[in-house]
Design a protein around this motif. Structure first.
Motif, PDB file in Angstrom:
ATOM      1  N   LEU A 141       0.826  -1.213   0.000  1.00  0.00           N
ATOM      2  CA  LEU A 141       0.000   0.000   0.000  1.00  0.00           C
ATOM      3  C   LEU A 141       0.857   1.260   0.000  1.00  0.00           C
ATOM      4  CD1 LEU A 141      -2.935  -0.938   2.411  1.00  0.00           C
ATOM      5  CD2 LEU A 141      -2.867  -0.989  -0.087  1.00  0.00           C
ATOM      6  N   GLY A 142       2.008   1.200   0.656  1.00  0.00           N
ATOM      7  CA  GLY A 142       2.895   2.362   0.645  1.00  0.00           C
ATOM      8  C   GLY A 142       3.384   2.681  -0.759  1.00  0.00           C
ATOM      9  N   ILE A 143       3.762   1.636  -1.517  1.00  0.00           N
ATOM     10  CA  ILE A 143       4.199   1.851  -2.900  1.00  0.00           C
ATOM     11  C   ILE A 143       3.029   2.333  -3.764  1.00  0.00           C
ATOM     12  CG2 ILE A 143       5.039   0.680  -4.965  1.00  0.00           C
ATOM     13  CD1 ILE A 143       6.748  -1.082  -3.154  1.00  0.00           C
ATOM     14  N   LEU A 144       1.871   1.695  -3.598  1.00  0.00           N
ATOM     15  CA  LEU A 144       0.700   2.080  -4.396  1.00  0.00           C
ATOM     16  C   LEU A 144       0.316   3.537  -4.155  1.00  0.00           C
ATOM     17  CD1 LEU A 144      -1.689   1.411  -6.242  1.00  0.00           C
ATOM     18  CD2 LEU A 144      -2.924   0.606  -4.203  1.00  0.00           C
TER      19      LEU A 144
ATOM     20  N   VAL B 208       4.434   6.755   6.061  1.00  0.00           N
ATOM     21  CA  VAL B 208       5.843   7.133   5.875  1.00  0.00           C
ATOM     22  C   VAL B 208       6.343   6.708   4.499  1.00  0.00           C
ATOM     23  CG1 VAL B 208       8.185   6.749   6.711  1.00  0.00           C
ATOM     24  CG2 VAL B 208       6.318   7.074   8.348  1.00  0.00           C
ATOM     25  N   TYR B 209       6.075   5.466   4.113  1.00  0.00           N
ATOM     26  CA  TYR B 209       6.594   4.946   2.845  1.00  0.00           C
ATOM     27  C   TYR B 209       6.003   5.698   1.651  1.00  0.00           C
ATOM     28  CZ  TYR B 209       8.857   0.953   5.093  1.00  0.00           C
ATOM     29  OH  TYR B 209       9.680   0.155   5.849  1.00  0.00           O
ATOM     30  N   SER B 210       4.720   6.001   1.709  1.00  0.00           N
ATOM     31  CA  SER B 210       4.103   6.714   0.588  1.00  0.00           C
ATOM     32  C   SER B 210       4.700   8.103   0.419  1.00  0.00           C
ATOM     33  CB  SER B 210       2.587   6.803   0.794  1.00  0.00           C
ATOM     34  OG  SER B 210       2.271   7.568   1.945  1.00  0.00           O
ATOM     35  N   ARG B 211       4.998   8.781   1.546  1.00  0.00           N
ATOM     36  CA  ARG B 211       5.593  10.115   1.457  1.00  0.00           C
ATOM     37  C   ARG B 211       7.025  10.041   0.922  1.00  0.00           C
ATOM     38  NH1 ARG B 211       2.416  13.534   0.371  1.00  0.00           N
ATOM     39  NH2 ARG B 211       1.435  11.636  -0.381  1.00  0.00           N
ATOM     40  N   VAL B 212       7.791   9.056   1.395  1.00  0.00           N
ATOM     41  CA  VAL B 212       9.171   8.914   0.929  1.00  0.00           C
ATOM     42  C   VAL B 212       9.201   8.595  -0.560  1.00  0.00           C
ATOM     43  CG1 VAL B 212      11.253   7.484   1.109  1.00  0.00           C
ATOM     44  CG2 VAL B 212      10.083   8.246   3.179  1.00  0.00           C
ATOM     45  N   LEU B 213       8.352   7.648  -0.992  1.00  0.00           N
ATOM     46  CA  LEU B 213       8.341   7.274  -2.403  1.00  0.00           C
ATOM     47  C   LEU B 213       7.862   8.433  -3.275  1.00  0.00           C
ATOM     48  CD1 LEU B 213       8.803   5.086  -4.497  1.00  0.00           C
ATOM     49  CD2 LEU B 213       6.470   4.292  -4.106  1.00  0.00           C
TER      50      LEU B 213
ATOM     51  N   GLY C  10      -5.584  14.369  -0.984  1.00  0.00           N
ATOM     52  CA  GLY C  10      -6.292  13.423  -0.131  1.00  0.00           C
ATOM     53  C   GLY C  10      -5.364  12.372   0.454  1.00  0.00           C
ATOM     54  N   LEU C  11      -4.453  11.828  -0.367  1.00  0.00           N
ATOM     55  CA  LEU C  11      -3.496  10.841   0.126  1.00  0.00           C
ATOM     56  C   LEU C  11      -2.522  11.464   1.128  1.00  0.00           C
ATOM     57  CD1 LEU C  11      -2.701   8.907  -3.177  1.00  0.00           C
ATOM     58  CD2 LEU C  11      -4.075   8.118  -1.234  1.00  0.00           C
ATOM     59  N   THR C  12      -2.189  12.723   0.929  1.00  0.00           N
ATOM     60  CA  THR C  12      -1.313  13.410   1.890  1.00  0.00           C
ATOM     61  C   THR C  12      -1.986  13.528   3.251  1.00  0.00           C
ATOM     62  OG1 THR C  12      -0.259  14.686   0.120  1.00  0.00           O
ATOM     63  CG2 THR C  12      -0.052  15.537   2.360  1.00  0.00           C
ATOM     64  N   VAL C  13      -3.255  13.882   3.260  1.00  0.00           N
ATOM     65  CA  VAL C  13      -3.998  13.975   4.525  1.00  0.00           C
ATOM     66  C   VAL C  13      -4.089  12.619   5.194  1.00  0.00           C
ATOM     67  CG1 VAL C  13      -6.243  14.490   5.543  1.00  0.00           C
ATOM     68  CG2 VAL C  13      -5.303  15.997   3.779  1.00  0.00           C
ATOM     69  N   LEU C  14      -4.386  11.576   4.424  1.00  0.00           N
ATOM     70  CA  LEU C  14      -4.474  10.232   4.994  1.00  0.00           C
ATOM     71  C   LEU C  14      -3.134   9.788   5.564  1.00  0.00           C
ATOM     72  CD1 LEU C  14      -6.689   8.335   2.377  1.00  0.00           C
ATOM     73  CD2 LEU C  14      -7.335   9.086   4.674  1.00  0.00           C
ATOM     74  N   SER C  15      -2.052  10.114   4.880  1.00  0.00           N
ATOM     75  CA  SER C  15      -0.723   9.749   5.367  1.00  0.00           C
ATOM     76  C   SER C  15      -0.410  10.446   6.681  1.00  0.00           C
ATOM     77  CB  SER C  15       0.334  10.113   4.311  1.00  0.00           C
ATOM     78  OG  SER C  15       0.117   9.409   3.114  1.00  0.00           O
ATOM     79  N   LEU C  16      -0.725  11.726   6.765  1.00  0.00           N
ATOM     80  CA  LEU C  16      -0.470  12.463   8.007  1.00  0.00           C
ATOM     81  C   LEU C  16      -1.312  11.920   9.157  1.00  0.00           C
ATOM     82  CD1 LEU C  16      -0.258  16.118   6.630  1.00  0.00           C
ATOM     83  CD2 LEU C  16       1.619  14.635   7.347  1.00  0.00           C
TER      84      LEU C  16
ATOM     85  N   GLY D 199       2.143   5.896  -2.848  1.00  0.00           N
ATOM     86  CA  GLY D 199       3.230   6.786  -3.246  1.00  0.00           C
ATOM     87  C   GLY D 199       3.244   7.044  -4.739  1.00  0.00           C
ATOM     88  N   VAL D 200       3.026   5.980  -5.536  1.00  0.00           N
ATOM     89  CA  VAL D 200       2.990   6.141  -6.992  1.00  0.00           C
ATOM     90  C   VAL D 200       1.799   7.008  -7.404  1.00  0.00           C
ATOM     91  CG1 VAL D 200       2.686   4.926  -9.173  1.00  0.00           C
ATOM     92  CG2 VAL D 200       4.237   4.003  -7.446  1.00  0.00           C
ATOM     93  N   LEU D 201       0.623   6.707  -6.833  1.00  0.00           N
ATOM     94  CA  LEU D 201      -0.568   7.498  -7.175  1.00  0.00           C
ATOM     95  C   LEU D 201      -0.388   8.963  -6.786  1.00  0.00           C
ATOM     96  CD1 LEU D 201      -3.426   5.041  -6.102  1.00  0.00           C
ATOM     97  CD2 LEU D 201      -2.649   5.575  -8.420  1.00  0.00           C
ATOM     98  N   SER D 202       0.210   9.189  -5.641  1.00  0.00           N
ATOM     99  CA  SER D 202       0.410  10.562  -5.185  1.00  0.00           C
ATOM    100  C   SER D 202       1.409  11.298  -6.065  1.00  0.00           C
ATOM    101  CB  SER D 202       0.888  10.552  -3.730  1.00  0.00           C
ATOM    102  OG  SER D 202       0.971  11.854  -3.209  1.00  0.00           O
ATOM    103  N   ALA D 203       2.476  10.597  -6.498  1.00  0.00           N
ATOM    104  CA  ALA D 203       3.471  11.245  -7.357  1.00  0.00           C
ATOM    105  C   ALA D 203       2.905  11.549  -8.732  1.00  0.00           C
ATOM    106  CB  ALA D 203       4.707  10.353  -7.485  1.00  0.00           C
TER     107      ALA D 203
END
Length: 314
Positions: free
Chosen positions: A112-115, A195-200, A131-137, A117-121
């Motif tokens: 899910l972190g990779i998924l 964390v992983y989604s933000r880093v990716l 929306g993904l940024t808010v969910l990550s925070l 992160g890719v969608l967010s990028a």
């Protein structure tokens, strides 16, 4: 590649030896007082303390004490004098629950972190990215014990969707094993997914501005192909580094809160109970094995690095 693996293996052996010496010094040599008294426990009699001193060689030179300690740890003969159990046998008994928790949660938070992160990028600056940024925070800011307690109350107690904690071995009942671990998996994964989604995301956005990516796009290669074959592959390197360290930490006791909230009785919970009792032998063995696990998994991650980026082999 073979030469790289050999060099890395030699380095691992040196690091493992240094860890064993440092762990021995921290637990046995550096603290003031009698190490036999610390190992025997607060309620030990003078005769028991004398027996421990003779068994561990605390009346012999320091190097002899080191080899005796390492021999006891790796032969599995360390005994918890407070709980009157063999430490390695207790770890083996609790390890399946910890491995089940760590492997399942690791698959979830990495996938899910990779998924995310890719969608967010790919949607940077758009509504999906926000929306993904808010969910990550929210995920990063939510304590595991709070999330676990809410899941137990609503999903387990109030709505009766999942069992109320506990652990069922996989060999005993695979379906019960799965249902008992679903809530612990997601409770432990939420923080790492954020964390992983933000880093990716940040790594992919930085990589997309590299010259070789712009050159590939200028040659007419589709954006999706460039993203998957070049950008994502190079951007996964820091994510894999984090995964190796986090996975080793979880196995070595990083999931103490999760195991305690859901009553999984894994290695982390065993370590926490030993600390509460001031029971030194289990803490000594778990610390040593955890440090070894981090180093070995780190070496494996380095090999994966080399597969993703051949420049690292140089």
């Amino acid at each position: 590649m073979v030469r790289f693996i050999l060099r890395r293996s030699v380095g691992v052996i040196g690091v493992l030896f240094a860890i064993s010496v440092l762990t021995f010094l921290i637990f046995q040599a550096i603290p003031n007082g009698d190490p036999a008294l610390r190992l025997a426990g607060r309620l030990a009699t003078p005769q028991q303390v004398a027996d421990v001193r003779a068994q561990w060689g605390f009346d012999r030179p320091l190097y002899d004490q080191y080899f005796t300690t390492m021999g006891k740890i790796f032969s599995g003969s360390v005994v918890s004098y407070t709980q009157q159990v063999n430490v390695l046998q207790e770890i083996k008994r609790d390890l399946p629950a910890t491995l089940s928790l760590a492997i399942g949660a690791g698959i979830i938070w990495l996938g899910l972190g990779i998924l995310f992160g890719v969608l967010s990028a790919l949607s940077a600056g758009h509504l999906l990215d926000r929306g993904l940024t808010v969910l990550s925070l929210v995920g990063v800011s939510t304590p595991v014990f709070f999330l676990g307690a809410m899941m137990l109350y609503y999903l387990g107690y109030k709505w009766s969707i999942f069992p109320l904690g506990g652990y069922v071995p996989l060999t005993q009942n695979p379906w019960q094993w799965f249902t008992h671990l679903l809530m612990p998996w997601f409770a432990l994964s939420v923080l790492f997914i954020g964390v992983y989604s933000r880093v990716l995301r940040s790594t992919m956005l930085e990589t997309m501005n590299e010259d070789y990516v712009r050159a590939a796009r200028a040659k007419g290669i589709s954006r999706s192909r460039v993203t998957l074959r070049h950008v994502l592959r190079n951007s996964l390197i820091p994510v894999i580094a984090l995964f190796g360290l986090d996975f080793a930490a979880v196995i070595g006791g990083g999931a103490i809160l999760t195991e305690s909230v859901f009553g999984l009785h894994g290695v982390g919970q065993y370590a926490a109970d030993s600390i509460f009792r001031l029971d030194v032998p289990p803490i000594l063995v778990i610390t040593m094995l955890t440090a070894f696990a981090v180093v070995v998994i780190g070496a494996f991650v380095d090999i994966v690095y080399a597969l993703l980026d051949p420049r690292i082999r140089l």
